[in-house]
Design a protein around this motif. Structure first.
Motif, PDB file in Angstrom:
ATOM      1  N   GLY A 152      -1.792  15.364   4.669  1.00  0.00           N
ATOM      2  CA  GLY A 152      -0.580  15.947   4.490  1.00  0.00           C
ATOM      3  C   GLY A 152       0.614  15.370   5.626  1.00  0.00           C
ATOM      4  O   GLY A 152       1.199  16.158   6.186  1.00  0.00           O
ATOM      5  N   LYS A 153       0.675  14.172   5.540  1.00  0.00           N
ATOM      6  CA  LYS A 153       1.372  13.473   6.468  1.00  0.00           C
ATOM      7  C   LYS A 153       2.150  12.459   5.847  1.00  0.00           C
ATOM      8  O   LYS A 153       1.771  11.787   4.873  1.00  0.00           O
ATOM      9  CB  LYS A 153       0.658  12.642   7.551  1.00  0.00           C
ATOM     10  N   LEU A 154       3.329  12.043   6.311  1.00  0.00           N
ATOM     11  CA  LEU A 154       4.097  11.096   5.641  1.00  0.00           C
ATOM     12  C   LEU A 154       4.787  10.093   6.877  1.00  0.00           C
ATOM     13  O   LEU A 154       5.116  10.439   7.844  1.00  0.00           O
ATOM     14  CB  LEU A 154       5.430  11.525   4.939  1.00  0.00           C
ATOM     15  N   VAL A 155       5.358   8.977   6.345  1.00  0.00           N
ATOM     16  CA  VAL A 155       6.184   8.195   7.399  1.00  0.00           C
ATOM     17  C   VAL A 155       7.602   8.240   6.981  1.00  0.00           C
ATOM     18  O   VAL A 155       7.988   8.440   5.962  1.00  0.00           O
ATOM     19  CB  VAL A 155       5.657   6.619   7.186  1.00  0.00           C
ATOM     20  N   ILE A 156       8.284   8.725   8.037  1.00  0.00           N
ATOM     21  CA  ILE A 156       9.728   8.708   8.051  1.00  0.00           C
ATOM     22  C   ILE A 156      10.257   7.393   8.886  1.00  0.00           C
ATOM     23  O   ILE A 156       9.769   7.033   9.976  1.00  0.00           O
ATOM     24  CB  ILE A 156      10.471   9.878   8.627  1.00  0.00           C
ATOM     25  N   ALA A 157      11.138   6.615   8.232  1.00  0.00           N
ATOM     26  CA  ALA A 157      11.512   5.347   8.666  1.00  0.00           C
ATOM     27  C   ALA A 157      12.957   5.176   8.403  1.00  0.00           C
ATOM     28  O   ALA A 157      13.701   5.465   7.540  1.00  0.00           O
ATOM     29  CB  ALA A 157      10.751   4.183   8.083  1.00  0.00           C
ATOM     30  N   SER A 158      13.564   4.289   9.272  1.00  0.00           N
ATOM     31  CA  SER A 158      14.958   3.652   9.188  1.00  0.00           C
ATOM     32  C   SER A 158      15.226   2.608  10.180  1.00  0.00           C
ATOM     33  O   SER A 158      14.263   2.442  11.181  1.00  0.00           O
ATOM     34  CB  SER A 158      16.131   4.780   9.231  1.00  0.00           C
ATOM     35  N   LYS A 159      16.312   1.965   9.885  1.00  0.00           N
ATOM     36  CA  LYS A 159      16.716   1.125  11.323  1.00  0.00           C
ATOM     37  C   LYS A 159      16.914   2.096  12.331  1.00  0.00           C
ATOM     38  O   LYS A 159      17.884   3.036  11.976  1.00  0.00           O
ATOM     39  CB  LYS A 159      17.849   0.156  10.733  1.00  0.00           C
ATOM     40  N   LEU A 197       0.677  -1.331   0.043  1.00  0.00           N
ATOM     41  CA  LEU A 197       0.050   0.051   0.073  1.00  0.00           C
ATOM     42  C   LEU A 197       1.015   1.419  -0.100  1.00  0.00           C
ATOM     43  O   LEU A 197       0.704   2.122  -0.921  1.00  0.00           O
ATOM     44  CB  LEU A 197      -0.973  -0.051   1.244  1.00  0.00           C
ATOM     45  N   GLY A 198       1.970   1.526   0.973  1.00  0.00           N
ATOM     46  CA  GLY A 198       2.545   2.755   0.888  1.00  0.00           C
ATOM     47  C   GLY A 198       3.181   2.954   2.184  1.00  0.00           C
ATOM     48  O   GLY A 198       3.032   2.099   3.165  1.00  0.00           O
ATOM     49  N   GLY A 199       3.453   3.975   2.656  1.00  0.00           N
ATOM     50  CA  GLY A 199       4.230   4.391   3.993  1.00  0.00           C
ATOM     51  C   GLY A 199       4.972   3.450   4.677  1.00  0.00           C
ATOM     52  O   GLY A 199       5.916   3.127   4.145  1.00  0.00           O
ATOM     53  N   ARG A 200       4.485   2.883   5.920  1.00  0.00           N
ATOM     54  CA  ARG A 200       5.262   1.955   6.606  1.00  0.00           C
ATOM     55  C   ARG A 200       5.353   0.685   5.918  1.00  0.00           C
ATOM     56  O   ARG A 200       6.410  -0.032   6.079  1.00  0.00           O
ATOM     57  CB  ARG A 200       4.264   1.707   7.933  1.00  0.00           C
TER      58      ARG A 200
END
Ligand code: PTT
Ligand code: SF4
Length: 605
Positions: free
Chosen positions: A75-82, A32-35
């Motif tokens: 107007g939101k997004l997911v920011i991710a990393s290890k 789907l997207g994001g996470r």
């Protein structure tokens, strides 16, 4: 493909190269997207054991098929990393014009790797990408960076940046936008700092591809109108999340003195009603008509945007009952680019350690000047500040003498602002959350208190899983704000309609739940792969304080959780998720979710 742009922008900061990479439609349909995009990329491209602060780690800004379209709260997004704080999967969901512009520039996600040789600003405008010198901005606060870059670029440009906390690799540094939106609690700001990336400016001018644009336009207008008509709307605009202070106090779940108490004698002074007397305006994310950011003047006369979590963790949790001073700490948190929850927890931990004589520094509960100094010390890693900058799990390992029992974290991420001495279901939500102790996946505490807080029964596990799939799965993959649904009762049906107008496809609840389960299970697999032999079900158990140290005050004084009953609930949870009794997804579960290839990389059973 409609609804998605079908393209990721991959940026390498070591080689100063950027490339638009189309991806397969299957990825969109299955994740789907994001996470969903974030975990799929991290699972597929990070080698096990990658140092989170090394150039090899990826910093991902991911959107979904509803992001950036002018529909409610998109107007939101997911920011991710290890995560450098937990060593597992880390992400956050935050509002920024960057979310809208990533999509308008023609992308669904930015995937950033490598490390710049000098401080850098990444400027993306549609198909172009510039690598600009940021030497003059290094050392500056996120507010100063936002102001300087806003002068240079268009009004609608999305700007995200880090402050000194991210530069100095504080393990709970966040990424900040619009002087009050901050995301990536488990240290995404430190990952950005480790790449020498001070800021990203993104501008987009392209239309977002939609299956039924006219229908979407109408549905979007109707959605905004529906929200305005909701009975709770007016009060929400007055207080936003701040009304929760009163609720938490009434129900004895307000973290106080590092979670020793669930009620605070000065709760009224930091409540939503106290805030209303100081409020000067509302602020919020793009494309939102619920703008929940409460702007007040702080004790230094500057603007500070207040939320429940921030006020509690920098207020009652550290014994501070002066809201103007809390607001000052809150502003500093955004300027430096810390996570407010983890910072409040680290401060509370230090105060308790000081009170118990485990450290030589004197930091008294509610002592504003001492606290403020310590906040600076953490940002610049001075003295005790350097120990706390690693997070409470690590600080407890340094200080020892039983302090790990009251270092309030799960898997290294500090607990958000709900005390669980009397809420076993919420304790399980923290224990099994996909990033460590955060309430975003499942805020079950209000339901639990109505349903019977003392029980540890199966109904609680069912409710928890249902909530995790919806909030931690669907909303984090769509990346739209969950407050319309969760706080005003905006019906889920709207999102089915929006998804159809955007993608041309139907995503009934059953299908969304399957996607959510897939995403959350892959996240679990990532944790297990990273922890390897160190993985154990004890990582799903919340801090011992809730089991061993009874509440010291308030109407529920003397209450504790029962560890045996908690573990029985955890067993039921694992069984329902199709995970082993060690919390590891079984081969059958992985196969059922279309993740058969994952099984071979999980060594623990
Ligand atoms: C979120 C976490 C939260 S959750 C809060 S208050 W909350 C704290 N806010 C911080 C802040 O502010 N500044 C700061 N320096 N650190 C902060 N740490 C804490 O971070 C946030 C809102 C809120 S306010 C919540 S509940 C909802 N969260 C959502 C979510 O997780 N998913 C989703 N689909 N929608 C959501 N809507 C709401 O968004 P993190 P934001 Mg934040 C200033 O990012 O890492 O997820 O941590 O994003 O744009 O500020 O919106 O009572
Ligand atoms: Fe952002 Fe608050 Fe609006 Fe949600 S309700 S989109 S967090 S301003």
């Amino acid at each position: 493909m409609q609804g998605w742009t079908g393209v990721f922008l991959k940026v390498n900061l070591t080689s100063n190269k950027a490339a638009a990479e189309p991806y397969n439609e299957d990825l969109a349909l299955n994740f789907l997207g994001g996470r969903g995009f974030a975990i799929k990329i991290l699972w597929g491209t990070l080698k096990r054991g990658t140092d989170p602060l090394s150039p090899e780690n990826k910093l991902i800004f991911a959107t979904g098929p509803l992001t950036g379209i002018g529909l409610p709260n998109s107007g939101k997004l997911v920011i991710a990393s290890k995560s450098p704080l937990t060593g597992g999967y880390g992400d956050g969901n935050f509002g920024s014009w960057a979310a809208v512009n990533i999509r308008k520039a023609g992308y669904d996600a930015l995937v950033i790797e490598g490390k710049a040789s000098n401080p850098l600003i990444l400027h993306i405008k549609d198909k172009t990408c510039e690598f600009l010198d940021a030497k003059d901005l290094w050392g500056k606060s996120s507010f100063e960076v936002e102001d300087q870059l806003a002068k240079k670029y268009s009004k609608l440009a999305g700007i995200v940046s880090i402050g000194p906390a991210g530069e100095n690799l504080v393990k709970f540094a966040t990424v900040v936008s619009q002087k009050g939106r901050a995301g990536g609690r488990p240290g995404m700001g430190a990952v950005m700092g480790s790449k020498n990336l001070k800021a990203i400016v993104i501008e987009g001018t392209q239309p977002i591809p939609l299956a039924y644009p006219d229908e979407m336009k109408k549905l979007a207008v109707d959605g905004y109108k529906e929200l305005l008509a909701k009975p709770l709307y007016a009060f929400w605009k007055r207080q936003g999340t701040m009304s929760t202070v009163e609720w938490s106090q009434e129900n004895s779940v307000l973290p106080t003195f590092n979670y020793q108490q669930g009620a605070f004698e000065k709760a009224e002074e930091i409540s939503g009603f106290a805030m209303e007397k100081m409020k000067v305006s509302n602020r919020g994310c793009p494309q939102c008509n619920m703008t929940c950011g409460n702007v007040v003047k702080d004790s230094e006369g500057k603007d500070s945007e207040l939320d429940y979590e921030n006020v509690v963790m920098l207020g009652s949790n550290i014994g501070l009952g002066n809201l103007a001073q809390v607001a000052t700490l809150n502003r500093l948190t955004d300027e430096f680019g810390f996570d407010a929850i983890s910072l409040g927890s680290a401060l509370g931990f230090a105060m308790e350690a000081s009170e118990k004589g485990l450290i030589s520094e004197k930091i008294g509960w509610g002592q504003f000047e001492e606290i403020k100094k310590l906040v600076y010390d953490i940002a610049y890693r001075r003295g005790l500040g350097a120990v706390l900058a690693e997070g409470v799990r690590s600080a407890a390992a340094v200080i020892g003498r039983g302090s790990s029992d009251w270092a309030m974290h799960v898997k290294g991420l500090e607990v958000s602002a709900y005390d669980c001495h009397t809420a076993p279901g919420m304790a399980l939500a923290y224990g099994t959350s996909s990033i460590g102790a955060h309430h975003k996946d499942a805020w079950v505490i209000t339901w639990e208190i109505k349903a019977g807080r003392e029980s540890y029964d199966e109904a609680k596990v069912d409710y928890l899983i249902k909530t995790q799939l919806m909030r931690g799965g669907a909303f984090e993959a769509l990346t739209v704000c969950r407050f319309p649904q969760g706080s005003l009762g905006f019906e889920l049906e709207w999102y089915h309609k929006y998804l159809r107008a955007s993608t041309g496809q139907d995503f009934p609840m059953e299908k969304l739940n399957l996607i959510s389960d897939r995403i959350l299970t892959l996240i679990r697999a990532f944790w297990v792969r990273e922890y390897g032999a160190k993985w154990s079900r004890s990582l799903d158990v919340p801090p011992m304080r809730w089991f061993k140290d009874p509440l010291t005050d308030g109407p529920l004084k003397g209450s504790v959780l029962n560890l045996e009953k908690y573990n029985a609930m955890l067993d039921i949870y694992y069984q329902k998720r199709g995970w082993s009794q060690n919390g590891v997804p079984t081969k059958e579960t992985l196969e059922k979710l279309g993740l058969a290839d994952v099984a071979s990389q999980l060594v623990v059973s």
